[in-house]
Every structure is written in C-alpha cells, then in structure tokens.
Design a protein around this motif. Structure first.
Motif, PDB file in Angstrom:
ATOM      1  N   UNK A 138       0.819  -1.207   0.000  1.00 28.46           N
ATOM      2  CA  UNK A 138       0.000   0.000   0.000  1.00 28.46           C
ATOM      3  C   UNK A 138       0.856   1.262   0.000  1.00 28.46           C
ATOM      4  N   UNK A 139       2.152   1.127   0.343  1.00 32.20           N
ATOM      5  CA  UNK A 139       3.077   2.259   0.289  1.00 32.20           C
ATOM      6  C   UNK A 139       3.541   2.424  -1.154  1.00 32.20           C
ATOM      7  N   UNK A 140       2.914   3.317  -1.883  1.00 31.17           N
ATOM      8  CA  UNK A 140       3.184   3.447  -3.314  1.00 31.17           C
ATOM      9  C   UNK A 140       4.550   4.045  -3.618  1.00 31.17           C
ATOM     10  N   UNK A 141       5.193   4.634  -2.616  1.00 31.28           N
ATOM     11  CA  UNK A 141       6.536   5.167  -2.846  1.00 31.28           C
ATOM     12  C   UNK A 141       7.519   4.042  -3.154  1.00 31.28           C
ATOM     13  N   UNK A 142       7.246   2.850  -2.629  1.00 36.82           N
ATOM     14  CA  UNK A 142       8.107   1.693  -2.916  1.00 36.82           C
ATOM     15  C   UNK A 142       8.021   1.334  -4.394  1.00 36.82           C
ATOM     16  N   UNK A 143       6.805   1.325  -4.947  1.00 31.69           N
ATOM     17  CA  UNK A 143       6.628   1.026  -6.371  1.00 31.69           C
ATOM     18  C   UNK A 143       7.269   2.104  -7.236  1.00 31.69           C
ATOM     19  N   UNK A 144       7.095   3.365  -6.861  1.00 33.36           N
ATOM     20  CA  UNK A 144       7.678   4.459  -7.645  1.00 33.36           C
ATOM     21  C   UNK A 144       9.204   4.366  -7.662  1.00 33.36           C
ATOM     22  N   UNK A 145       9.795   4.027  -6.524  1.00 33.33           N
ATOM     23  CA  UNK A 145      11.252   3.890  -6.469  1.00 33.33           C
ATOM     24  C   UNK A 145      11.720   2.744  -7.363  1.00 33.33           C
ATOM     25  N   UNK A 146      10.968   1.634  -7.382  1.00 33.62           N
ATOM     26  CA  UNK A 146      11.328   0.495  -8.227  1.00 33.62           C
ATOM     27  C   UNK A 146      11.212   0.864  -9.703  1.00 33.62           C
ATOM     28  N   UNK A 147      10.195   1.614 -10.067  1.00 33.00           N
ATOM     29  CA  UNK A 147      10.025   2.049 -11.461  1.00 33.00           C
ATOM     30  C   UNK A 147      11.189   2.925 -11.893  1.00 33.00           C
ATOM     31  N   UNK A 148      11.601   3.822 -11.020  1.00 34.48           N
ATOM     32  CA  UNK A 148      12.693   4.747 -11.361  1.00 34.48           C
ATOM     33  C   UNK A 148      14.033   4.036 -11.511  1.00 34.48           C
ATOM     34  N   UNK A 149      14.177   2.854 -10.901  1.00 33.24           N
ATOM     35  CA  UNK A 149      15.463   2.130 -10.964  1.00 33.24           C
ATOM     36  C   UNK A 149      15.603   1.256 -12.209  1.00 33.24           C
ATOM     37  N   UNK A 150      14.585   1.131 -13.024  1.00 34.61           N
ATOM     38  CA  UNK A 150      14.617   0.193 -14.143  1.00 34.61           C
ATOM     39  C   UNK A 150      15.701   0.556 -15.158  1.00 34.61           C
TER      40      UNK A 150
END
Length: 317
Positions: A138-150
C-alpha cells in the motif's frame, strides 16, 4: 484492551478507594452526630446513589487516564496491481520519445499516482527472465522507487513476465512446467490485476499458456503497447537491430484474460484501468483509543452524582 500507562490506573483506583473509604467514614460520623443530637437521620438512598455515581465517575476517569486502547475489526476495500515493465534492449528504441523505456516509466508513474492507498501495487521488471523489484504494498513510494530504478537489459519474455507477476500476487512460486502438463491451478484471485507495459517483441515461449493461468485465476491482464508499428533501429552490443511494436501478441494476452490493449499514445487512459479492479473487502484489526469516550462518561457520572448528593445533603460527599 491494552493500557499505555498501567501505573496511572493503579494510582487512580487507589484514589477511588480512598474516596470511597472517606465517604463511608463521613456518613457514619454524620449519622452518629445526628443520633447524639436526638435527630433521626433522614433516608439516604438518593445521597448514597449520588455518592456511588460520583465514585463511579472517578473510577472511570482513572481508567481513561491510563490510555486504554481496544483492537477493533475495521473493514476496508483493497486490490492488488502488478506493473510488469519490459526492460529488454528493444525498449531503448527512440520511436517514442525519449525512448520506449522512459515512456513506459512515465506511464507507470502516472498510473501509480492515480491509485488510492487501498490498492497494493507491485513492480515486476522483465526481459528474458523476470524479477519482482517491488512486492505489492500500500506504500506506493516503494513502487515508484522500483520504477525509477529500471535499466535496459537482455531480450523479452512476456511469458516470464506473466508468471513472475502471478508469483508476486500469490506470494508463492508459480511455474508452467512441461508443455504437455496442465496449467497450474493457483486459486482464484479476482481482486488482482496485471498491467504489462511492453513493445511486445516476445522471444520466449508459453505466452498463451501463461495468460490462460491468469485467466483461470480470475486475473485480468491489461497490456500497454510502447513503441510504433513502423518501428526503429536500436544498437545492441555493437549490432543495429530493427524493432517494432507487436500489437498482435499484446492484444492476444489481453483478450485471453478479459483485459484491454491500448497503445502508449493513449497512456492517459491507464487511469481507467483502476475502474476494472475488483476490490475485495478485507477486515483488519486497528487500534481504537477509548480515553475520549471514557472521559465523557466519567464527566456525566460525576455531574449527575454531584447533583444528587448536593440536592439531598447540601454537600458533594
């Protein structure tokens, strides 16, 4: 029920006990004084009720000061979305500015930003294989950080992307097995959705079988085509390779699972995918502070108790 300050409860109850003892002693002395003066003691039912309510209010206030908290079941709606992003070398093509991967990341970030916190979002990066870079949370900042690392790497396997997404959803390893074996049964997960952002240039087998596993589990797969049908040339390991958007494969995956296909040029329509997520009702225990309600009850008891005592005897106790 739990208490944040049990010591305050002990102190409060001792104070209540001392006040009760004082009320009893005071009552006895008053009756004795009246008897010595030859005056019959009036009926004290109302006075005793007033004193009892007052002491009850003090006891309730003692509990309130201890910071009581109760765990209560709270229903909430929740769903799971896995963003599977193609990071194969073909995603470095620049037929979508600045390149396909950057366009996919932009679309993925916009999708995450549009979701409520009741939706758990995970991220899967795939090329020839696939890796869960962010578990559903539910912490969407985790998903955003993963997207930025691709980062760009390898070829493309849409089948691996689907299986890795199913693994992230179920929390256990999901594999297709041999081609002559029946597709695995992973249960029913209608509250989960997979969104694949890719140019569709698949180099791995079992795409349709993988999609069938998701379909049997009630999981829709929405696909977003990143690139153009005309294609572009991308340089990989010193070689120039021609790559184009494969809409046919991406459409097949979506149709198999009841999802939709749309090109990245309509990435703004990704927000509409949220409407197709079948949110489930879950119940979780959450702390509920009780001090406020208890303080209100204590004040009511103290007020009524004091009023009855004063009306009967002219004294608070």
């Amino acid at each position: 029920m739990t208490l944040s300050s049990p010591l305050l409860l002990v102190v409060g109850l001792l104070v209540t006990a001392a006040l009760a003892w004082a009320a009893v002693v005071s009552g006895r002395r008053r009756r004795a004084a009246l008897a010595a003066a030859g005056v019959a003691a009036p009926g004290g039912r109302r006075a005793r009720l007033g004193v009892g309510l007052t002491l009850s209010g003090v006891a309730v206030l003692a509990v309130a000061t201890a910071g009581p908290t109760a765990m209560v079941p709270v229903p909430r709606t929740a769903g799971t979305v896995i963003l599977a992003v193609d990071v194969s070398n073909s995603m470095g093509a620049q037929d979508v500015a600045p390149n396909r991967l950057a366009a996919a990341q932009r679309a993925a970030r916009a999708f995450v930003a549009a979701q409520p916190d009741s939706v758990d979002i995970g991220v899967v990066a795939f090329e020839r294989g696939a890796l869960t870079t962010a578990r559903p949370d539910a912490d969407h900042s985790v998903a955003l950080a993963a997207i930025n690392r691709l980062k760009l790497s390898g070829g493309t396997s849409l089948g691996a992307a689907i299986m890795a997404s199913l693994t992230a959803i179920t929390g256990r390893q999901v594999a297709l097995g041999r081609e002559d074996a029946p597709p695995p049964d992973i249960g029913y997960w209608p509250s989960a959705t997979i969104v694949i952002l890719s140019d569709g240039q698949n180099q791995g087998p079992d795409v349709e079988r993988a999609a069938m596993v998701a379909q049997r589990a009630g999981i829709q797969i929405h696909t977003v085509g990143v690139g153009t049908v005309a294609g572009a040339t991308v340089k990989v390991d010193g070689f120039h390779l021609r790559t184009a958007l494969d809409e046919e494969t991406l459409t097949l995956i979506a149709k198999t699972t009841g999802g939709t296909y749309q090109p990245a040029s309509d990435a703004a329509r990704l927000d509409g995918i949220a409407d197709t997520i079948d949110l489930r009702l879950t119940v979780s225990d959450e702390p509920l502070p009780l001090a406020g309600g208890l303080i209100g009850l204590a004040l009511a008891l103290l007020t009524v108790g004091a009023a009855l005592t004063v009306l009967r005897s002219g004294r608070v106790i």
